[in-house]
Motif scaffolding. Structure first.
Motif, PDB file in Angstrom:
ATOM      1  N   SER A   1      16.851  28.116  32.962  1.00  0.00           N
ATOM      2  CA  SER A   1      16.574  27.086  33.959  1.00  0.00           C
ATOM      3  C   SER A   1      17.243  25.772  33.580  1.00  0.00           C
ATOM      4  O   SER A   1      17.775  25.071  34.436  1.00  0.00           O
TER       5      SER A   1
ATOM      6  N   ASN B   1      20.836  25.777  34.347  1.00  0.00           N
ATOM      7  CA  ASN B   1      21.058  25.603  35.786  1.00  0.00           C
ATOM      8  C   ASN B   1      20.742  24.179  36.243  1.00  0.00           C
ATOM      9  O   ASN B   1      20.846  23.874  37.428  1.00  0.00           O
TER      10      ASN B   1
ATOM     11  N   ARG C   1      17.744  22.661  36.143  1.00  0.00           N
ATOM     12  CA  ARG C   1      16.441  22.615  36.812  1.00  0.00           C
ATOM     13  C   ARG C   1      15.385  21.972  35.911  1.00  0.00           C
ATOM     14  O   ARG C   1      14.376  22.580  35.597  1.00  0.00           O
TER      15      ARG C   1
ATOM     16  N   ASN D   1      13.350  18.059  35.020  1.00  0.00           N
ATOM     17  CA  ASN D   1      13.056  16.715  35.499  1.00  0.00           C
ATOM     18  C   ASN D   1      12.356  15.936  34.378  1.00  0.00           C
ATOM     19  O   ASN D   1      11.276  16.302  33.941  1.00  0.00           O
TER      20      ASN D   1
ATOM     21  N   HIS E   1       9.173  18.603  33.513  1.00  0.00           N
ATOM     22  CA  HIS E   1       9.093  19.747  34.413  1.00  0.00           C
ATOM     23  C   HIS E   1      10.374  20.577  34.315  1.00  0.00           C
ATOM     24  O   HIS E   1      11.459  20.086  34.612  1.00  0.00           O
ATOM     25  N   ILE E   2      10.237  21.834  33.883  1.00  0.00           N
ATOM     26  CA  ILE E   2      11.344  22.796  33.885  1.00  0.00           C
ATOM     27  C   ILE E   2      10.964  23.869  34.897  1.00  0.00           C
ATOM     28  O   ILE E   2       9.996  24.607  34.702  1.00  0.00           O
ATOM     29  N   SER E   3      11.709  23.943  35.990  1.00  0.00           N
ATOM     30  CA  SER E   3      11.396  24.883  37.065  1.00  0.00           C
ATOM     31  C   SER E   3      11.495  26.321  36.569  1.00  0.00           C
ATOM     32  O   SER E   3      12.350  26.631  35.733  1.00  0.00           O
TER      33      SER E   3
ATOM     34  N   TYR F   1      12.624  30.112  36.322  1.00  0.00           N
ATOM     35  CA  TYR F   1      13.911  30.751  36.584  1.00  0.00           C
ATOM     36  C   TYR F   1      13.778  31.686  37.778  1.00  0.00           C
ATOM     37  O   TYR F   1      12.856  32.505  37.832  1.00  0.00           O
ATOM     38  N   GLU F   2      14.695  31.568  38.753  1.00  0.00           N
ATOM     39  CA  GLU F   2      14.582  32.345  39.996  1.00  0.00           C
ATOM     40  C   GLU F   2      14.654  33.849  39.760  1.00  0.00           C
ATOM     41  O   GLU F   2      13.943  34.621  40.390  1.00  0.00           O
TER      42      GLU F   2
ATOM     43  N   PRO G   1       5.694  25.503  34.283  1.00  0.00           N
ATOM     44  CA  PRO G   1       6.728  24.474  34.412  1.00  0.00           C
ATOM     45  C   PRO G   1       6.448  23.167  33.666  1.00  0.00           C
ATOM     46  O   PRO G   1       7.366  22.503  33.223  1.00  0.00           O
TER      47      PRO G   1
END
Length: 154
Positions: free
Chosen positions: A38, A41, A43, A45, A64-66, A68-69, A78
């Motif tokens: 993530s 990529n 992702r 904040n 905040h780490i989103s 992974y899709e 997160p």
């Protein structure tokens, strides 16, 4: 910035606006599972993030780490608290500095260096509202001066 800094992933511009940065140091971040994917990529904040020294260790909060899709059910939380990797001398320095009132640890940047996620954390002192206004005025004046010098040199 540390010498030999790698690819910049995220930057906390609001930190330099809200705080006066006294000192900076580089720290490794302990990550779980798909968090590094993530981060690669972009992702992540850092906006509301801060660091805290507890029991001789430094922890990063509210970053905040989103998820992974392409991850599965074992994705991470997160906003979990993450440990920062620092030398003992650096941690003892941080303990001594943060005992002063008004001094806090703020993440300034996250970047990749030799394949590892690193955080640039800063010892920061909070600014008053009038300090922020003064900085904005100074930036505006500098911008005007550089603009006129640029036009003058043509």
């Amino acid at each position: 910035m540390p010498k030999g800094e790698g690819k910049l992933i995220a930057q906390n511009k609001k930190a330099r606006h809200d705080y006066t940065i006294i000192d900076t140091m580089e720290a490794g971040i302990v990550l779980q599972g798909t968090e590094i994917k993530s981060i690669r990529n972009g992702r992540i904040n850092l906006k509301d993030g801060f660091a805290r020294v507890r029991n001789g260790e430094v922890f990063l909060h509210n970053v905040h780490i989103s998820p992974y899709e392409q991850g599965n059910i074992f994705n991470h939380d997160p906003v979990r608290t993450r440990k920062l990797l620092l030398h003992k001398k650096q941690i003892s320095k941080l303990i001594g500095e943060t005992k002063n009132t008004g001094i806090t640890l703020v993440p300034l940047k996250v970047y990749l260096k030799n394949g590892y996620a690193k955080a640039l954390i800063g010892l920061a002192k909070g600014k008053h509202q009038y300090d922020k206004r003064e900085d904005l005025k100074r930036k505006d004046v500098d911008r005007q001066i550089s603009r006129t010098l640029k036009n003058f040199s043509r």
